[in-house]
Scaffold this motif. Sequence first.
Motif, mmCIF file in Angstrom:
data_model
loop_
_atom_site.group_PDB
_atom_site.id
_atom_site.type_symbol
_atom_site.label_atom_id
_atom_site.label_comp_id
_atom_site.label_asym_id
_atom_site.label_seq_id
_atom_site.Cartn_x
_atom_site.Cartn_y
_atom_site.Cartn_z
ATOM 1 N N VAL A 1 0.843 -1.200 0.000
ATOM 2 C CA VAL A 1 0.000 0.000 0.000
ATOM 3 C C VAL A 1 0.874 1.245 0.000
ATOM 4 O O VAL A 1 0.623 2.209 -0.729
ATOM 5 C CB VAL A 1 -0.941 0.002 1.222
ATOM 6 C CG1 VAL A 1 -1.678 1.337 1.328
ATOM 7 C CG2 VAL A 1 -1.942 -1.144 1.129
ATOM 8 N N ARG A 2 1.920 1.219 0.785
ATOM 9 C CA ARG A 2 2.794 2.391 0.882
ATOM 10 C C ARG A 2 3.456 2.708 -0.459
ATOM 11 O O ARG A 2 3.607 3.881 -0.841
ATOM 12 C CB ARG A 2 3.851 2.152 1.961
ATOM 13 C CG ARG A 2 4.797 3.325 2.165
ATOM 14 C CD ARG A 2 5.730 3.104 3.337
ATOM 15 N NE ARG A 2 5.013 3.229 4.600
ATOM 16 C CZ ARG A 2 4.877 2.245 5.491
ATOM 17 N NH1 ARG A 2 5.404 1.058 5.252
ATOM 18 N NH2 ARG A 2 4.222 2.455 6.627
ATOM 19 N N SER A 3 3.836 1.675 -1.198
ATOM 20 C CA SER A 3 4.516 1.882 -2.473
ATOM 21 C C SER A 3 3.552 2.190 -3.618
ATOM 22 O O SER A 3 3.991 2.587 -4.700
ATOM 23 C CB SER A 3 5.337 0.636 -2.827
ATOM 24 O OG SER A 3 4.482 -0.466 -3.107
ATOM 25 N N GLY A 4 2.250 1.977 -3.393
ATOM 26 C CA GLY A 4 1.273 2.199 -4.447
ATOM 27 C C GLY A 4 0.972 0.958 -5.266
ATOM 28 O O GLY A 4 0.133 0.991 -6.167
ATOM 29 N N ASP B 1 2.808 6.677 7.973
ATOM 30 C CA ASP B 1 2.285 7.626 6.993
ATOM 31 C C ASP B 1 0.991 7.177 6.345
ATOM 32 O O ASP B 1 0.429 7.910 5.527
ATOM 33 C CB ASP B 1 3.334 7.863 5.909
ATOM 34 C CG ASP B 1 3.789 6.557 5.252
ATOM 35 O OD1 ASP B 1 3.808 5.531 5.959
ATOM 36 O OD2 ASP B 1 4.129 6.573 4.065
ATOM 37 N N LEU B 2 0.471 6.008 6.683
ATOM 38 C CA LEU B 2 -0.743 5.501 6.049
ATOM 39 C C LEU B 2 -1.968 5.762 6.924
ATOM 40 O O LEU B 2 -1.876 5.823 8.151
ATOM 41 C CB LEU B 2 -0.612 3.995 5.790
ATOM 42 C CG LEU B 2 0.521 3.574 4.854
ATOM 43 C CD1 LEU B 2 0.534 2.067 4.692
ATOM 44 C CD2 LEU B 2 0.404 4.261 3.495
ATOM 45 N N CYS C 1 -6.309 -0.317 5.939
ATOM 46 C CA CYS C 1 -5.163 0.582 5.802
ATOM 47 C C CYS C 1 -5.058 1.031 4.347
ATOM 48 O O CYS C 1 -5.136 0.210 3.424
ATOM 49 C CB CYS C 1 -3.906 -0.182 6.243
ATOM 50 S SG CYS C 1 -2.355 0.668 5.976
ATOM 51 N N TRP C 2 -4.876 2.333 4.126
ATOM 52 C CA TRP C 2 -4.780 2.862 2.763
ATOM 53 C C TRP C 2 -3.915 4.113 2.747
ATOM 54 O O TRP C 2 -3.531 4.640 3.782
ATOM 55 C CB TRP C 2 -6.167 3.170 2.198
ATOM 56 C CG TRP C 2 -6.862 4.343 2.827
ATOM 57 C CD1 TRP C 2 -6.894 5.628 2.372
ATOM 58 C CD2 TRP C 2 -7.613 4.338 4.061
ATOM 59 N NE1 TRP C 2 -7.619 6.420 3.225
ATOM 60 C CE2 TRP C 2 -8.080 5.649 4.267
ATOM 61 C CE3 TRP C 2 -7.934 3.350 5.003
ATOM 62 C CZ2 TRP C 2 -8.835 6.009 5.381
ATOM 63 C CZ3 TRP C 2 -8.691 3.706 6.113
ATOM 64 C CH2 TRP C 2 -9.140 5.016 6.294
ATOM 65 N N ARG C 3 -3.614 4.579 1.566
ATOM 66 C CA ARG C 3 -2.777 5.765 1.393
ATOM 67 C C ARG C 3 -3.639 6.937 0.955
ATOM 68 O O ARG C 3 -4.443 6.822 0.031
ATOM 69 C CB ARG C 3 -1.691 5.478 0.348
ATOM 70 C CG ARG C 3 -0.680 6.613 0.170
ATOM 71 C CD ARG C 3 0.390 6.235 -0.823
ATOM 72 N NE ARG C 3 -0.176 5.904 -2.126
ATOM 73 C CZ ARG C 3 0.544 5.663 -3.217
ATOM 74 N NH1 ARG C 3 1.865 5.698 -3.155
ATOM 75 N NH2 ARG C 3 -0.036 5.369 -4.363
ATOM 76 N N GLU C 4 -3.487 8.054 1.627
ATOM 77 C CA GLU C 4 -4.180 9.276 1.244
ATOM 78 C C GLU C 4 -3.353 10.057 0.221
ATOM 79 O O GLU C 4 -2.130 9.973 0.225
ATOM 80 C CB GLU C 4 -4.427 10.152 2.479
ATOM 81 C CG GLU C 4 -5.417 9.579 3.480
ATOM 82 C CD GLU C 4 -6.869 9.692 3.006
ATOM 83 O OE1 GLU C 4 -7.091 9.980 1.811
ATOM 84 O OE2 GLU C 4 -7.755 9.460 3.831
#
Length: 305
Positions: free
Chosen positions: A136-139, A154-155, A275-278
């Motif tokens: 998730v962090r890397s996309g 940061d997530l 958990c996800w990235r904004e």
Amino acid sequence: MQVELRHLRAFVAVARELNFTRAAERMHLAQQALSTQIQRLEKSLGTDLFVRTTRRVELTAAGELLLAEVAPLLESLDAAFERTRRAGQEGGLSIAYTPTVAPEALPAGANRMHREYPTITLRTAEMWQPESVEGVRSGRLDVCFIRTRAGTGDLATAVVRQEPLGIVLGDGHPLGRRPVVRIDRLGDTYLTIWPRAMSPGYFDAVCEAFRAAGYTGPVREYENHTRDTWFGDTVARMEIASGRAFSVGFRSQPLTDGFVWRELDPAPSVPLTVCWREPANTTLRLFLDVVHAVAREERWLTDTP
């Protein structure tokens, strides 16, 4: 001159109905509120749009001109809004999940998503926590389900379920005859559990809860790291079946013959965290809304043993 879109919609409704009562019902407004919007529009334009009598409502010449010009524009605007809405409901999502999510939570969310947004495709993959979080962090991934109380730096995270943990015993174990097993009765029988490196949040939550409840036995990590956890670890299965060991799991997880699941006292509650990235895109927001809706309906945040 300031003309609001809602005033134009109100005007078109009255112009087509030529009746304030019916137009108010169509717009789901109180009649006085609708009349006020028409008055404000007329004031902004500096002209009357309707001739009102006690018996009837008619368009003025200015009103007929405005209807001819505005009605097609509103229809075009509504069509553009609908196309935009549909565009936000297309595409795909890549989802990672920890193995304990597969029997119940993941299907509940995925099935609801398919029903409500059939044009969105889902790609799911079972992964251990560090790998899924990094994805998730890397996309590489859009969202993941993990078992942890801690944040992920940061997530963005949200707890969507508090699930009571139970104990897995061999069906010949003396404690297996009890509907509820006290943790402090487990003595020196050892706990078999996933390696901490694969799911640190889950490992820490379980061990901390057991120690706090008086468990003093040893903890051993699975040696054979398959998706079926202890099902695929022959040594762990043999030890649990013999009564020398036990494992833990959730009520929703399947068991094979020869093993039983029992509630614990006290029952550790392990969170399920999404958990996800904004910033989240529209498709991801729809999925998160669906997951939260399922959590509310299934009362996942009020699970009790």
